[in-house]
Design an enzyme around this catalytic site. Structure first.
Site, short mmCIF file in Angstrom:
data_model
loop_
_atom_site.label_atom_id
_atom_site.label_comp_id
_atom_site.label_asym_id
_atom_site.label_seq_id
_atom_site.Cartn_x
_atom_site.Cartn_y
_atom_site.Cartn_z
N TYR A 140 -16.83 -15.09 -74.27
CA TYR A 140 -16.39 -14.10 -73.28
C TYR A 140 -16.20 -14.72 -71.91
O TYR A 140 -15.39 -14.25 -71.12
CB TYR A 140 -17.42 -12.98 -73.16
CG TYR A 140 -17.23 -11.83 -74.10
CD1 TYR A 140 -17.25 -12.03 -75.48
CD2 TYR A 140 -17.01 -10.54 -73.63
CE1 TYR A 140 -17.09 -10.98 -76.35
CE2 TYR A 140 -16.86 -9.47 -74.50
CZ TYR A 140 -16.89 -9.70 -75.85
OH TYR A 140 -16.72 -8.65 -76.70
N LYS A 190 -23.01 -18.97 -86.78
CA LYS A 190 -22.05 -19.51 -87.74
C LYS A 190 -22.26 -21.02 -87.76
O LYS A 190 -21.34 -21.82 -87.48
CB LYS A 190 -20.62 -19.10 -87.33
CG LYS A 190 -19.55 -19.41 -88.34
CD LYS A 190 -19.59 -18.53 -89.58
CE LYS A 190 -18.58 -19.02 -90.60
NZ LYS A 190 -18.70 -18.36 -91.90
N ASP A 222 -21.13 -13.83 -91.19
CA ASP A 222 -20.37 -13.13 -92.25
C ASP A 222 -21.33 -12.48 -93.24
O ASP A 222 -21.15 -11.32 -93.64
CB ASP A 222 -19.38 -14.08 -92.95
CG ASP A 222 -19.98 -15.41 -93.37
OD1 ASP A 222 -21.12 -15.72 -92.97
OD2 ASP A 222 -19.30 -16.16 -94.10
N ASP A 246 -21.12 -8.24 -80.20
CA ASP A 246 -20.14 -7.18 -79.96
C ASP A 246 -19.69 -6.58 -81.30
O ASP A 246 -19.68 -5.37 -81.50
CB ASP A 246 -18.94 -7.75 -79.21
CG ASP A 246 -17.86 -6.71 -78.98
OD1 ASP A 246 -18.21 -5.59 -78.55
OD2 ASP A 246 -16.68 -7.00 -79.24
N ASP A 250 -21.00 -2.80 -83.24
CA ASP A 250 -20.10 -1.70 -83.63
C ASP A 250 -20.29 -1.36 -85.11
O ASP A 250 -20.31 -0.19 -85.49
CB ASP A 250 -18.63 -2.06 -83.39
CG ASP A 250 -18.10 -1.46 -82.09
OD1 ASP A 250 -18.87 -1.41 -81.12
OD2 ASP A 250 -16.92 -1.05 -82.06
C1 IPM Z 1 -18.82 -3.49 -75.44
C2 IPM Z 1 -17.33 -3.38 -75.27
C3 IPM Z 1 -16.86 -4.43 -74.29
C4 IPM Z 1 -17.23 -5.78 -74.85
C5 IPM Z 1 -15.35 -4.34 -74.01
C6 IPM Z 1 -14.97 -3.00 -73.44
C7 IPM Z 1 -14.86 -5.44 -73.14
O1 IPM Z 1 -16.68 -3.47 -76.49
O2 IPM Z 1 -19.55 -3.30 -74.44
O3 IPM Z 1 -19.26 -3.74 -76.56
O4 IPM Z 1 -16.53 -6.34 -75.69
O5 IPM Z 1 -18.28 -6.30 -74.43
MN MN Z 2 -18.00 -3.64 -78.18
#
Ligand code: IPM
Ligand code: MN
Length: 354
Positions: A140, A190, A222, A246, A250
């Site tokens: 990032y 990884k 993975d 990240d 999710d």
């Molecule tokens: C998160 C979001 C952010 C990230 C985006 C909006 C840049 O997805 O906080 O997880 O990738 O960190």
């Molecule tokens: Mn995210």
């Protein structure tokens, strides 16, 4: 007195931070916390007013505050702006500017919502995972090139890099967190491919010697993605890099049925930062449809981690549990037989139970 900077941002950020502030005011009255709120813009909202997603003044005010309650940033109308004007830039500026290296994303499956999980109930019942994501390093923030021409061919690149101190501090946060839970850390990397992951693995193994009471497991990312779908209950604390965290957070977020339930805390050298993780959800913004629970639980994390007010945090968490157990549901988690409510009604039901 504790000063909280409230940054509603864009989309549903506006509604859900309003809900969380109402809840904080209720616990303030009950527990005498002396909370003070001050508002600032970020993301698209800030761009519209000041021509940039995060102003130096906002960052400065955040640095001096006790905690930040953040909604969300982003929206289609700002998608085509140059990279440094885009709403997400506000998030990166705050994360880096406040040294928020550790992002805690707890995923808890509520019994009352178990039918909403895409996984079989017997796989997820009682699941309780804490993802500890590194937040200010890795790909990032590494060197990148948006476009260059080499031998007549256009290319772009990003860099993943981690230093020993960066790995140590996030791993320490994970081990310390595990000590307060079920005492197991799974480090995810990884290392079969990436040099930065091999260093990650070596540093985490070394640090584990300071935590003999905590079990340490290592998984490739993975495999971890697969394990989260087939046996999520094996996890207690997962610690991983910025990008893997990240993605995995999710994935993990839907185990409980809705990303609208998940809070987060970002901690580091300075002021703590608390936000729901669902994003700005422009499609439902302003319609009283957003689930305020994630942001309300983020406010509970704020009380626990930045203001050292665990009793007030617990009061909020219990009220959320009770409201769900009593059958109140926002649209995205609604099932027949439940009571369908909007953002403001859900907030009122939670407040009534504090
Ligand atoms: C998160 C979001 C952010 C990230 C985006 C909006 C840049 O997805 O906080 O997880 O990738 O960190
Ligand atoms: Mn995210």
């Amino acid at each position: 007195m504790s000063k909280i900077i409230v940054i509603p941002g864009d989309g549903i950020g506006v509604e859900v931070t309003a809900s969380a502030v109402e809840v904080l005011k209720k616990v303030d009255a009950k527990f005498n916390l002396g909370l003070e709120f001050e508002y600032r813009d970020a993301g698209g909202a800030s761009y519209e007013k000041y021509g940039e997603p995060l102003t130096a003044e906002t960052l400065d005010v955040c640095k001096k505050a006790d905690a930040i309650l953040f909604g969300a940033v982003g929206g289609k109308q700002w998608d085509s702006l140059p990279v440094d004007k885009r709403p997400e830039k506000a998030l990166f500026g705050l994360r880096k500017g406040l040294g928020l290296y550790g992002n805690l994303r707890p995923v808890k499956v509520y019994d009352a919502l178990i039918d909403g999980s895409p996984l079989k109930p017997e796989l997820v019942r009682g699941c309780d995972v804490l993802i500890v994501r590194e937040l200010v390093g890795g790909i990032y923030f590494g060197a990148r090139c948006e476009s260059e021409i080499v031998d007549g061919v256009e290319r772009a690149w990003d860099t993943e890099m981690y230093s020993v101190p960066e790995i140590e501090r996030i791993a320490r946060l994970a081990f310390e967190s595990a000590r307060k839970r079920r005492k197991k850390v799974t480090s995810v990397d990884k290392a079969n491919v990436l040099a930065s992951s091999r260093l990650w693995r070596r540093v985490v193994s070394e640090l584990a010697k300071d935590y003999p009471d905590v079990e340490l497991d290592m998984l490739y990312v993975d495999n971890c993605a697969m394990q989260l779908a087939i046996n999520p209950r094996q996890f207690d604390v997962i610690v991983t890099s910025n990008m893997f965290g990240d993605i995995l957070s999710d994935e993990a977020s839907v185990i409980g049925g809705s990303i609208g339930l998940l809070p987060s805390a970002s901690l580091g050298e300075g002021t703590g930062f608390f936000e729901q993780i669902a994003g700005s959800a422009p499609d439902i913004a302003g319609k009283n449809l957003a689930n305020p629970i994630a942001e309300i639980l983020s406010a509970a994390m704020l009380l626990r981690y930045s203001l050292n007010a665990p009793a007030a945090a617990e009061a909020i968490e219990k009220a959320v549990d009770q409201t769900l157990a009593d059958g109140y549901r926002t649209a995205e988690i609604f099932r027949d037989g439940c009571k369908k409510v909007g953002t403001t009604e859900m907030t009122a039901e939670i407040i009534a139970r504090i």
